[in-house]
Scaffold this motif. Structure first.
Motif, PDB file in Angstrom:
ATOM      1  N   GLY A  68      -2.234  -5.462  -3.623  1.00 48.44           N
ATOM      2  CA  GLY A  68      -1.677  -6.780  -3.405  1.00 48.44           C
ATOM      3  C   GLY A  68      -0.541  -6.802  -2.397  1.00 48.44           C
ATOM      4  N   ILE A  69      -0.105  -8.008  -2.085  1.00 45.61           N
ATOM      5  CA  ILE A  69       0.881  -8.176  -1.020  1.00 45.61           C
ATOM      6  C   ILE A  69       2.257  -7.654  -1.412  1.00 45.61           C
ATOM      7  CG2 ILE A  69       1.583 -10.526  -1.652  1.00 45.61           C
ATOM      8  CD1 ILE A  69       1.494 -11.043   1.493  1.00 45.61           C
ATOM      9  N   GLY A  70       2.568  -7.657  -2.706  1.00 43.32           N
ATOM     10  CA  GLY A  70       3.850  -7.119  -3.122  1.00 43.32           C
ATOM     11  C   GLY A  70       3.980  -5.646  -2.798  1.00 43.32           C
ATOM     12  N   ALA A  71       2.942  -4.876  -3.138  1.00 42.81           N
ATOM     13  CA  ALA A  71       2.941  -3.443  -2.827  1.00 42.81           C
ATOM     14  C   ALA A  71       2.964  -3.222  -1.317  1.00 42.81           C
ATOM     15  CB  ALA A  71       1.724  -2.774  -3.460  1.00 42.81           C
ATOM     16  N   ALA A  72       2.239  -4.049  -0.571  1.00 51.23           N
ATOM     17  CA  ALA A  72       2.162  -3.888   0.887  1.00 51.23           C
ATOM     18  C   ALA A  72       3.526  -4.108   1.534  1.00 51.23           C
ATOM     19  CB  ALA A  72       1.131  -4.854   1.462  1.00 51.23           C
ATOM     20  N   ARG A  73       4.222  -5.161   1.132  1.00 55.02           N
ATOM     21  CA  ARG A  73       5.505  -5.428   1.782  1.00 55.02           C
ATOM     22  C   ARG A  73       6.559  -4.394   1.403  1.00 55.02           C
ATOM     23  NH1 ARG A  73       5.450 -10.954  -1.509  1.00 55.02           N
ATOM     24  NH2 ARG A  73       6.697 -10.442  -3.345  1.00 55.02           N
ATOM     25  N   LYS A  77       8.556  -2.069   4.138  1.00 55.92           N
ATOM     26  CA  LYS A  77      10.018  -1.945   4.132  1.00 55.92           C
ATOM     27  C   LYS A  77      10.427  -0.468   4.036  1.00 55.92           C
ATOM     28  CE  LYS A  77      14.184  -3.825   1.933  1.00 55.92           C
ATOM     29  NZ  LYS A  77      14.816  -2.671   1.282  1.00 55.92           N
ATOM     30  N   ALA A  78       9.733   0.301   3.193  1.00 55.64           N
ATOM     31  CA  ALA A  78      10.049   1.731   3.071  1.00 55.64           C
ATOM     32  C   ALA A  78       9.790   2.466   4.381  1.00 55.64           C
ATOM     33  CB  ALA A  78       9.233   2.344   1.940  1.00 55.64           C
ATOM     34  N   GLU A  79       8.741   2.072   5.110  1.00 55.82           N
ATOM     35  CA  GLU A  79       8.456   2.693   6.409  1.00 55.82           C
ATOM     36  C   GLU A  79       9.568   2.397   7.403  1.00 55.82           C
ATOM     37  OE1 GLU A  79       5.739   4.742   7.531  1.00 55.82           O
ATOM     38  OE2 GLU A  79       5.693   4.949   5.340  1.00 55.82           O
ATOM     39  N   PHE A  80      10.009   1.150   7.460  1.00 55.58           N
ATOM     40  CA  PHE A  80      11.124   0.812   8.359  1.00 55.58           C
ATOM     41  C   PHE A  80      12.389   1.584   7.967  1.00 55.58           C
ATOM     42  CE2 PHE A  80       9.090  -3.427   9.609  1.00 55.58           C
ATOM     43  CZ  PHE A  80       8.947  -3.080  10.942  1.00 55.58           C
ATOM     44  N   GLU A  81      12.610   1.741   6.680  1.00 55.09           N
ATOM     45  CA  GLU A  81      13.789   2.478   6.229  1.00 55.09           C
ATOM     46  C   GLU A  81      13.705   3.952   6.613  1.00 55.09           C
ATOM     47  OE1 GLU A  81      14.991  -0.355   2.408  1.00 55.09           O
ATOM     48  OE2 GLU A  81      13.636   1.352   2.126  1.00 55.09           O
ATOM     49  N   VAL A 115       9.218  -8.833   6.171  1.00 60.26           N
ATOM     50  CA  VAL A 115      10.077  -7.659   6.317  1.00 60.26           C
ATOM     51  C   VAL A 115      10.616  -7.640   7.736  1.00 60.26           C
ATOM     52  CG1 VAL A 115      10.286  -5.176   5.990  1.00 60.26           C
ATOM     53  CG2 VAL A 115       8.523  -6.441   4.725  1.00 60.26           C
ATOM     54  N   ILE A 116      11.925  -7.569   7.873  1.00 62.09           N
ATOM     55  CA  ILE A 116      12.597  -7.632   9.172  1.00 62.09           C
ATOM     56  C   ILE A 116      13.391  -6.353   9.391  1.00 62.09           C
ATOM     57  CG2 ILE A 116      14.081  -9.003  10.679  1.00 62.09           C
ATOM     58  CD1 ILE A 116      11.692 -10.576   9.556  1.00 62.09           C
ATOM     59  N   THR A 162       3.700  -2.822  15.286  1.00 59.95           N
ATOM     60  CA  THR A 162       5.126  -3.126  15.190  1.00 59.95           C
ATOM     61  C   THR A 162       5.894  -1.944  14.611  1.00 59.95           C
ATOM     62  OG1 THR A 162       4.594  -5.469  14.914  1.00 59.95           O
ATOM     63  CG2 THR A 162       6.799  -4.776  14.269  1.00 59.95           C
ATOM     64  N   LEU A 163       5.349  -1.305  13.570  1.00 60.83           N
ATOM     65  CA  LEU A 163       5.981  -0.105  13.010  1.00 60.83           C
ATOM     66  C   LEU A 163       6.058   1.011  14.046  1.00 60.83           C
ATOM     67  CD1 LEU A 163       4.264  -0.040   9.499  1.00 60.83           C
ATOM     68  CD2 LEU A 163       6.731  -0.208   9.893  1.00 60.83           C
ATOM     69  N   GLU A 164       4.985   1.206  14.784  1.00 61.86           N
ATOM     70  CA  GLU A 164       4.961   2.286  15.768  1.00 61.86           C
ATOM     71  C   GLU A 164       5.922   2.007  16.918  1.00 61.86           C
ATOM     72  OE1 GLU A 164       3.752   5.924  17.664  1.00 61.86           O
ATOM     73  OE2 GLU A 164       3.993   5.163  15.627  1.00 61.86           O
ATOM     74  N   ALA A 165       6.010   0.757  17.348  1.00 63.32           N
ATOM     75  CA  ALA A 165       6.989   0.418  18.386  1.00 63.32           C
ATOM     76  C   ALA A 165       8.403   0.720  17.902  1.00 63.32           C
ATOM     77  CB  ALA A 165       6.856  -1.053  18.770  1.00 63.32           C
ATOM     78  N   ALA A 166       8.678   0.437  16.628  1.00 58.01           N
ATOM     79  CA  ALA A 166       9.997   0.738  16.076  1.00 58.01           C
ATOM     80  C   ALA A 166      10.258   2.243  16.077  1.00 58.01           C
ATOM     81  CB  ALA A 166      10.112   0.175  14.659  1.00 58.01           C
ATOM     82  N   ARG A 167       9.254   3.044  15.742  1.00 60.47           N
ATOM     83  CA  ARG A 167       9.432   4.504  15.748  1.00 60.47           C
ATOM     84  C   ARG A 167       9.815   5.003  17.137  1.00 60.47           C
ATOM     85  NH1 ARG A 167       4.461   4.305  12.809  1.00 60.47           N
ATOM     86  NH2 ARG A 167       4.881   4.537  10.564  1.00 60.47           N
ATOM     87  N   VAL A 168       9.146   4.474  18.145  1.00 57.49           N
ATOM     88  CA  VAL A 168       9.364   4.953  19.512  1.00 57.49           C
ATOM     89  C   VAL A 168      10.681   4.424  20.066  1.00 57.49           C
ATOM     90  CG1 VAL A 168       8.471   4.886  21.873  1.00 57.49           C
ATOM     91  CG2 VAL A 168       6.894   5.243  19.946  1.00 57.49           C
ATOM     92  N   LEU A 169      10.920   3.122  19.933  1.00 59.87           N
ATOM     93  CA  LEU A 169      12.089   2.517  20.568  1.00 59.87           C
ATOM     94  C   LEU A 169      13.386   2.844  19.836  1.00 59.87           C
ATOM     95  CD1 LEU A 169      10.676  -0.989  21.569  1.00 59.87           C
ATOM     96  CD2 LEU A 169      10.820   1.098  22.937  1.00 59.87           C
TER      97      LEU A 169
END
Length: 456
Positions: A68-73, A77-81, A115-116, A162-169
């Motif tokens: 479900g969407i709760g687990a996905a978000r 968020k954990a990936e961004f962290e 998630v921002i 978007t996650l991958e762009a964050a990893r690189v930038l």
């Protein structure tokens, strides 16, 4: 004799425009490095993880840790962290939410949660460029919140990018702020984008670009075309927030094809030409696909420049479909329909475009133009803000024939706030101004007047 004189005058007119020669840009090694650092393998991992939540429907399960969407978000968020931890805490990561109810696709009170992740700039932190993808998925029935809806391409590909762009930038420091957004509620009515755009406006964000990525992984169209070397950039024409007086002015001065979104799209297009191998982007003069919409639209509605970046050849058998086989045709948005190398290519396009704008100065503000009934054209603009004074090298004036899709001529004019193009008649061209940093990074071009303004 008349023919000779006319020919001579025509030649002089052309020579005035040709003084600028062909447009050239400073090649940036850092942008080549950014493009090369994007990983198809990491994107595949992230898309697979998102598909693994079964469904990400806006109305789906929120308590489970696996579905479900709760687990996905929470996973996003954990990936961004984790990305932030790897760069020493360079990202501000948070949930952004609002309870929505009474809507045709959200009839009961539902918390829509995006998630921002914010990477603050060091020179002009209040200037923002944004990359977004959509968390949610759906099947044939837009209200079916329980059936499996993998949403591999639509739009796990955009979130993974978007996650991958964050990893690189996140390995770099920028003058302006970059925001990475995984937006919710898109299929139910663009709610995540509306919530974010309205909050940004309340908070006074100076948003200069929104790059909405919605389906960046499919290369096989329902028309049978297979192509991994093209992409589309959808960009609206006249600004949605244009006033009646501004519309009257535009009628006499132009600007229908030079909204900030259109010049943002041109900027991304020439980034593709210079930094992304084997990719030709097409700027589509339309807000979105015919009669359809995406999460850049809520930002456009408030006057912010925004575009949609996506694949060229869509496969409708894989969009908004129940998982099934009928008459030998397989329906559904599964991993098998995603080309991860292609998704990496479009992610790299986003990354270099975000980086280029975030390293560049802010697009010039209050650009004006004059020169009616005159042989020359004068452009003027607001001087750079104090916090950018040490960052900016000068300005570059652009012009093109009125039927040309892209800028054809330019001239470096130095650190000034006004410049006259001698013997270049205002009636025969469209004009614009860009700001250039001391290390050669350039802002998008700004068309004069409110029709082309990127905001203050």
């Amino acid at each position: 004799m008349k023919a000779v004189v006319a020919s001579t005058l025509f030649g002089l007119a052309l020579s005035g425009a040709a003084q600028a020669d062909t447009i050239t840009y400073k090649d940036q090694d850092k942008l080549h490095a950014i493009a090369a650092a994007v990983s198809a393998e990491r994107i595949e991992h992230d898309i697979t993880a998102l598909v693994g939540f079964g469904t990400r429907h806006t109305l789906s399960e929120t308590e489970s840790d696996t579905r479900g969407i709760g687990a996905a978000r929470r996973w996003i968020k954990a990936e961004f962290e984790d990305i932030s931890a790897a760069c020493g805490g360079c990202l501000e990561v948070y949930f952004q939410s609002q309870v929505i109810s009474g809507e045709s696709r959200i009839p009961e009170a539902t918390e829509v949660v995006s998630v921002i992740a914010v990477q603050r700039g060091s020179v002009d932190p209040d200037r923002y460029v944004i990359m977004s993808g959509d968390i949610d998925s759906r099947v044939s029935d837009v209200m079916d919140a329980t059936s499996d809806a993998p949403g591999a391409n639509d739009n796990a590909s955009g979130v993974a990018g978007t996650l991958e762009a964050a990893r690189v930038l996140s390995q770099y420091e920028f003058a302006g702020t970059i925001v990475y957004a995984a937006l919710a509620g898109e299929e139910q009515g663009l709610f995540g984008g509306k919530i974010m755009a309205e909050q940004a406006q309340k908070d006074g964000w100076r948003i200069k670009a929104v790059l909405n990525n919605d389906m960046i992984g499919n290369i096989e169209g329902v028309n049978g075309v297979i192509n991994n070397s093209t992409a589309r950039i959808f960009a609206e024409g006249t600004r949605m927030d244009e006033t009646e007086s501004e519309a009257r002015r535009r009628r006499f001065t132009g600007g229908e094809v030079d909204s900030p979104s259109r010049n943002l799209a041109r900027y991304i297009d020439w980034m593709a030409d210079r930094y992304i191998d084997n990719l030709n982007t097409r700027v589509i003069y339309r807000l979105d696909r015919f009669g359809r919409g995406g999460h850049h639209r809520p930002f456009n509605d408030l006057g912010y420049p925004g575009v949609r970046i996506m694949e060229t050849n869509e496969n409708y058998n894989r969009q908004h479909q129940d998982l099934r086989v009928e008459d030998g045709i397989t329906y559904g948005d599964t991993l098998e329909g995603v080309d991860f190398d292609y998704a990496a290519k479009l992610t790299a396009l986003n990354a270099v475009s975000l980086a280029g704008m975030a390293w560049a100065p802010s697009p010039p503000a209050n650009v004006s133009i004059s020169g009616a009934v005159s042989p020359s054209t004068t452009l003027a603009w607001q001087p750079a803000a104090e916090n950018e004074a040490e960052h900016i090298a000068g300005y570059r004036v652009y012009w093109r024939h009125t039927d040309a899709p892209n800028w054809q001529f330019n001239r470096d004019v130095g650190l000034v706030d006004e410049y006259t193009l001698e013997n270049i008649v205002i009636d025969n061209y469209f004009f614009g101004v860009a700001a250039v940093s001391k290390d050669g990074f350039e802002s998008p071009v700004v068309f004069p007047g409110p029709a082309g303004a990127f905001g203050e």
